[in-house]
Structures are given as structure tokens and as C-alpha cells.
Design an enzyme around this catalytic site. Structure first.
Site, PDB file in Angstrom:
ATOM      1  N   LYS A 256       0.851  -1.201   0.000  1.00 27.06           N
ATOM      2  CA  LYS A 256       0.000   0.000   0.000  1.00 27.06           C
ATOM      3  C   LYS A 256       0.881   1.242   0.000  1.00 27.06           C
ATOM      4  O   LYS A 256       1.895   1.290   0.717  1.00 27.06           O
ATOM      5  CB  LYS A 256      -0.899  -0.036   1.243  1.00 27.06           C
ATOM      6  CG  LYS A 256      -1.969   1.048   1.294  1.00 27.06           C
ATOM      7  CD  LYS A 256      -2.860   0.866   2.526  1.00 27.06           C
ATOM      8  CE  LYS A 256      -3.979   1.892   2.598  1.00 27.06           C
ATOM      9  NZ  LYS A 256      -4.851   1.692   3.789  1.00 27.06           N
TER      10      LYS A 256
ATOM     11  N   SER B  88      -9.774   1.676   2.761  1.00 33.76           N
ATOM     12  CA  SER B  88      -8.914   2.430   1.880  1.00 33.76           C
ATOM     13  C   SER B  88      -7.831   1.585   1.189  1.00 33.76           C
ATOM     14  O   SER B  88      -7.213   2.068   0.236  1.00 33.76           O
ATOM     15  CB  SER B  88      -8.230   3.544   2.676  1.00 33.76           C
ATOM     16  OG  SER B  88      -7.369   2.999   3.655  1.00 33.76           O
TER      17      SER B  88
ATOM     18  N   SER C 274      -9.864  -0.610   7.022  1.00 39.11           N
ATOM     19  CA  SER C 274      -9.302  -0.486   5.673  1.00 39.11           C
ATOM     20  C   SER C 274      -8.571  -1.692   5.112  1.00 39.11           C
ATOM     21  O   SER C 274      -8.224  -1.686   3.938  1.00 39.11           O
ATOM     22  CB  SER C 274      -8.357   0.713   5.617  1.00 39.11           C
ATOM     23  OG  SER C 274      -9.108   1.870   5.448  1.00 39.11           O
TER      24      SER C 274
HETATM   25  N1  GLN Z   1     -13.156   3.965   6.236  1.00 38.23           N
HETATM   26  C1  GLN Z   1     -12.520   4.438   7.414  1.00 38.23           C
HETATM   27  C2  GLN Z   1     -12.157   5.892   7.263  1.00 38.23           C
HETATM   28  O1  GLN Z   1     -12.462   6.431   6.269  1.00 38.23           O
HETATM   29  C3  GLN Z   1     -11.342   3.595   7.749  1.00 38.23           C
HETATM   30  C4  GLN Z   1     -10.136   3.945   7.005  1.00 38.23           C
HETATM   31  C5  GLN Z   1      -8.944   3.130   7.414  1.00 38.23           C
HETATM   32  O2  GLN Z   1      -9.073   2.107   8.079  1.00 38.23           O
HETATM   33  N2  GLN Z   1      -7.789   3.615   7.028  1.00 38.23           N
HETATM   34  O3  GLN Z   1     -11.577   6.479   8.110  1.00 38.23           O
END
Ligand code: GLN
Length: 504
Positions: free
Chosen positions: A84, A159, A183
Site C-alpha cells: 500500500k 482504503s 481499511s
Molecule cells: N473507512 C474508514 C475511514 O475512512 C477507515 C479507514 C482506514 O481504516 N484507514 O476512516
């Protein structure tokens, strides 16, 4: 090298590393096979922001030379891994999918990346994400959306959508993601692959560009549970560069011997949190998850209902805390030391404001503003302080559940992959995607998402949660779930196209 068996897109990490270690296949040929698939098909999916063609081939060749010289290669010998793009890679651009960091090249590897390299994995490239990991669909990337390999008109989740899509498409047998509120698990669920969010402190965050430091964890995304366990064993463990890392206590170590009957769950108590099955849960999610739970019961698990009473305030708590921490963490991107600078002829504050306004996308700006507000004088107690208190309640909910059961099982995401564009202009509806995942981050506990193989036509993830440091138990339940599903893991249409490309 023509006598070598070709590398196919459905190989496991274990198969590849064994074949490379034994000299049946060269690391270079494996790496080139994956790079060819990315070249042929990633323009449809958009999972990578940077593909390190030359670096990967050169690294693979070095591994081959070391093996030829008599060295025994490590546990990830010649395994291409997609990383990532919020994890620092020495000499390789790391953007966090932000225009602000478009040309940032880190001078060091994140600890997880150096552990991959020490295990003789090949980093093939950097995957797309929601900018600074803020989102649930990968549409908040400053560069490109990523598409779901199961249906190119749908999101891969986020994400870590680029990492999950890359594995689901057969572009890499394994990837790393980061999970602050879901994410790793949610994109793994939406793309039909396995994702683990480890216990907070189990994996080093050194070199992970911080979003919310009290919640962030790095973890693996793979085809199956055994591969996730292997990657996890490589990246986990204390790191002098991250003082929040810890070793598991002896009592919570390995508890399922590799020779044990993998589908026998006698003696294991599994809780079903009532709040994770709301009436609004659609049947395409609830039916495969309930069928999986029935199979776990059939394998001897003592399945009972439990309650996590503060679940309804988890999202509000998460977004106050995550945004507050983000507003502080992202202050370093001021275009002085980090970030693309927009020159300005007046003062330095104006330069910073202009650069941040130009370089950061709308979701990141919204979160910085919300977090700054929650931390500001006069509001701190009402928002940040209150959220910290609720976090303790959420943690206590899990502790009392784990007094009665060994693990919890629930869906990972309340929705299957949704159409691109359907939520991106409605932040609250996007935030609600995290309802079943954010609590594990707030409580610091590990959670594993494993595909329900009978879900159709779009993937659904089964989420398995346990007490701190219970990763081995989660793997045991995840393996049983795999074993009990009669069907083999279905492959996405893009992975099938990858396989056809190999044959032609
Ligand atoms: N969807 C969550 C957010 O937007 C989690 C994102 C993540 O785990 N990086 O914060």
C-alpha cells in the site's frame, strides 16, 4: 529456464516460496509473470500507483544468484508482494495517493517492508488507496479510482482498495494494507480475499504514514488464511523504532497445532454479536454469513448470542478520534519539509495554506477541519474527551463478551461492493460502511476477514474477532471456515483473464 513450470495467478504464497527455495522456479520468472499480468490488465483495474518493474526484476535476480551460490532463501522466497502506498519504500515513490506527496521518495523502508525483504519477498509495486487512507471505496485517491475485479463498475472498498484488488485480480499473491477503521478487512471482504487487522501493537507502524496513530495497524491481504498467517509471522513482532509494539504473552500464543483436524471446533465458544446483525442488513450479506455460522456450529463450536451494547456510537466515536489524530498527524505536510510547494510571494503561512489547499483533496480537508474543531479550546471536552470515554466503554463491551466466548463472528461489511460514484458525495453514508469494523480498532483487538465462498454474485466477508493477541485463534477459525466451505475459492473475472493471458 524453459523447463520451469509457469507461474499461475492462483498460486499461493506457500507454493511460490517453496518452489523458489527448492530451485524449481526462479524468483525472476515468477516476478516477470506477475509483472506481465499487471501490464496486460491493470489499466482496467487501476490497483497500482507505481510498478517497480526494474527494481523488482533486479531484486529477484539477486535472490536467484544467492540461491545458486548455495544460500537457503527465506520464508517468502521470490514472492511478489504489493505494498500500500502509505508504507515507506526506500528509493521508491510513496504518495499516500495524495497530490501533495506526488514526488515524495522516502530515504528508508518501513519496518514491515524491510521484514518482507529480509524474508526474501520481492516488492513489485505500490498500490492505490483513499488519500491518506481516508475512505471506504478508494475513490478518494488523488490519482485514480480502483475498480473491483469482480465487477469493474463497482468499488473495491477502501482504503486499501488497491492492495485487495491486486490480490483478487491475480496481480500479486499477497499485499500489505493498513487498517485504522476497517481499511484492510472491508476491501478484502468486497474483493473476496483474506485480510487481517492485527492486535494494536503486534505489527510495527514505523514507516507507515500516520493517519490515526492510536488506531493504525499494518496487516496482510492474501487468497487464504494460511498465506495470511505466513505473512503475519514475517511482519509481526517488537520493533525498537515503534514503542507501541509488544510481543504476545505466552498464554496467547499458538494454540492449534498444524496437524490437528482443521475443521474440528469442539471446545471453542463463538459469540454472535446481536448488534452486528441489524434488521437493515441486506440478505446478500446476512445469508452467506449465517450459513457460515451454521457450519461452524456443525463443526462443534458452541455458538451463542452476545451483546456489544455501545456499537451504535462506534462510528461517531471513531470519526471524532480518527479525525482529531489526523489533524495533528497531517500538520507535518506543510510544504516546508514535506509536500509539494505552491510558491507564494507573501508570508510563509500563506504559502502553507495555499499548498495544502491545492495538494489535499476534499475528504482530507474535511477531516482536518473536523479534527481541528474537535480538539479546539472550548470543544475538546465535549468532543475529544467524550469520545475517549466512549472508547473505554466499547473496549469494556468486548472484554465482557470475551469473558463468555473465545471469539466473535459477524459480517465484515454491511454491504457488498457498491457502484462507483454512488456514495462518494455523501460522506455520512460512506462513513456508515465502517459500522462493523471500527470498533475493533477502538478496542485494539485483532480481526480477520475471510470470504464466504458461497456468496454470489459478489463477495461477502466473514469477520472473526478475538481478544488481544489471539491471532492464532482467529487463523484456526478462519481455516475451519475455509475447510468447511465445500467450494474452492472462486476467482474474479480479471484473475481468470490473467490466467488466460498466461496460456496464450
Ligand atoms: N473507512 C474508514 C475511514 O475512512 C477507515 C479507514 C482506514 O481504516 N484507514 O476512516
Amino acid at each position: 529456464m524453459s523447463s520451469q513450470r509457469a507461474s499461475t495467478p492462483d498460486e499461493s504464497v506457500r507454493e511460490i516460496s517453496r518452489a523458489v527455495r527448492d530451485g524449481e522456479r526462479s524468483a525472476e520468472s515468477v516476478t516477470r509473470a506477475y509483472l506481465d499480468r499487471i501490464d496486460a490488465l491493470d489499466d482496467r483495474v487501476g490497483s497500482f500507483l507505481t510498478v517497480d518493474r526494474d527494481g523488482a526484476v533486479e531484486y529477484a535476480r539477486k535472490l536467484d544468484r544467492r540461491r545458486e551460490a548455495g544460500a537457503t532463501l527465506g520464508p517468502l522466497a521470490g514472492v511478489p508482494v504489493a505494498v500500500k502506498d502509505n508504507l515507506c519504500t526506500n528509493g521508491l515513490r510513496t504518495t499516500c495517493a495524495s497530490r501533495l506527496l506526488e514526488s515524495f521518495v522516502p530515504p528508508y523502508d518501513a519496518t514491515v517492508v524491510s521484514r518482507l525483504r529480509d524474508a526474501d519477498a520481492v516488492v513489485i509495486g505500490k498500490t492505490n488507496l483513499d488519500e491518506f487512507a481516508m475512505g471506504s471505496s478508494t475513490e478518494n485517491s488523488g490519482f485514480q479510482p480502483t475498480r473491483n475485479p469482480w465487477d469493474l463498475e463497482r468499488v473495491p472498498g477502501g482504503s486499501s482498495g488497491g492492495s485487495a484488488a491486486a490480490v483478487a485480480a491475480g496481480f500479486a499473491p499477497a499485499a500489505l494494507g493498513s487498517d485504522t477503521g476497517g481499511s484492510i478487512r472491508q476491501p478484502a471482504a468486497l474483493c473476496g480475499v483474506v485480510g487481517l487487522k492485527p492486535t494494536y501493537g503486534r505489527v510495527s507502524r514505523y514507516g507507515l504514514v500516520a493517519f490515526a496513530s492510536s488506531l493504525d495497524q499494518v496487516g496482510p491481504i492474501t487468497y487464504d488464511v494460511d498465506d495470511a498467517a505466513l505473512l503475519f509471522s514475517v511482519i509481526a513482532g517488537p520493533d525498537p523504532h515503534d514503542d507501541t509494539t509488544a510481543a504476545p504473552t505466552a498464554t496467547n500464543g499458538s494454540e492449534s497445532s498444524p496437524d490437528a483436524d482443521r475443521s474440528d471446533l469442539h471446545g471453542l465458544r463463538i459469540g454472535i454479536p446481536r448488534e452486528y446483525f441489524p434488521d437493515s442488513l441486506p440478505e446478500d450479506v446476512s445469508l452467506p454469513v449465517r450459513a457460515a455460522i451454521d457450519r461452524l456450529r456443525g463443526a462443534g463450536a458452541d455458538v451463542r448470542e452476545v451483546t456489544l451494547p455501545h456499537t451504535n456510537v462506534a462510528i461517531a466515536t471513531y470519526y471524532v478520534l480518527a479525525n482529531s489524530e489526523a489533524s495533528s498527524n497531517l500538520a507535518r505536510f506543510d510544504a516546508v519539509r514535506y509536500g509539494r510547494r505552491i510558491e507564494h510571494d507573501s508570508d510563509s503561512l500563506a504559502m502553507m495554506a495555499k499548498s495544502r489547499s491545492a495538494g489535499l483533496g476534499p475528504e482530507v480537508q474535511r477531516r482536518i477541519m473536523l479534527g481541528t474543531f474537535a480538539l479546539s479550546a472550548g470543544y475538546y471536552d465535549a468532543y475529544y474527551g467524550k469520545a475517549l470515554a466512549v472508547r473505554d466503554r466499547l473496549r469494556a463491551d468486548f472484554e465482557s463478551a470475551f469473558d463468555d466466548v473465545d471469539a466473535l463472528v459477524a459480517p465484515t461489511s454491511p454491504l457488498v461492493a457498491f457502484p462507483l460514484g454512488s456514495k462518494v458525495s455523501d460522506p455520512v453514508s460512506m462513513y456508515l460502511c465502517d459500522i462493523l469494523t471500527a470498533s475493533a480498532n477502538l478496542a485494539g483487538i485483532p480481526a480477520l476477514s475471510v470470504p464466504c465462498r458461497d456468496a454470489h454474485p459478489l463477495p461477502v466477508g466473514l469477520q472473526i474477532l478475538g481478544p488481544r493477541f489471539s491471532e492464532e485463534r482467529l487463523f484456526r477459525i478462519g481455516r475451519a471456515h475455509e475447510e468447511l466451505s465445500a467450494a474452492p475459492l472462486p476467482r474474479s473475472p480479471i484473475a481468470m483473464a490473467s490466467a488466460e493471458g498466461d496460456a496464450s
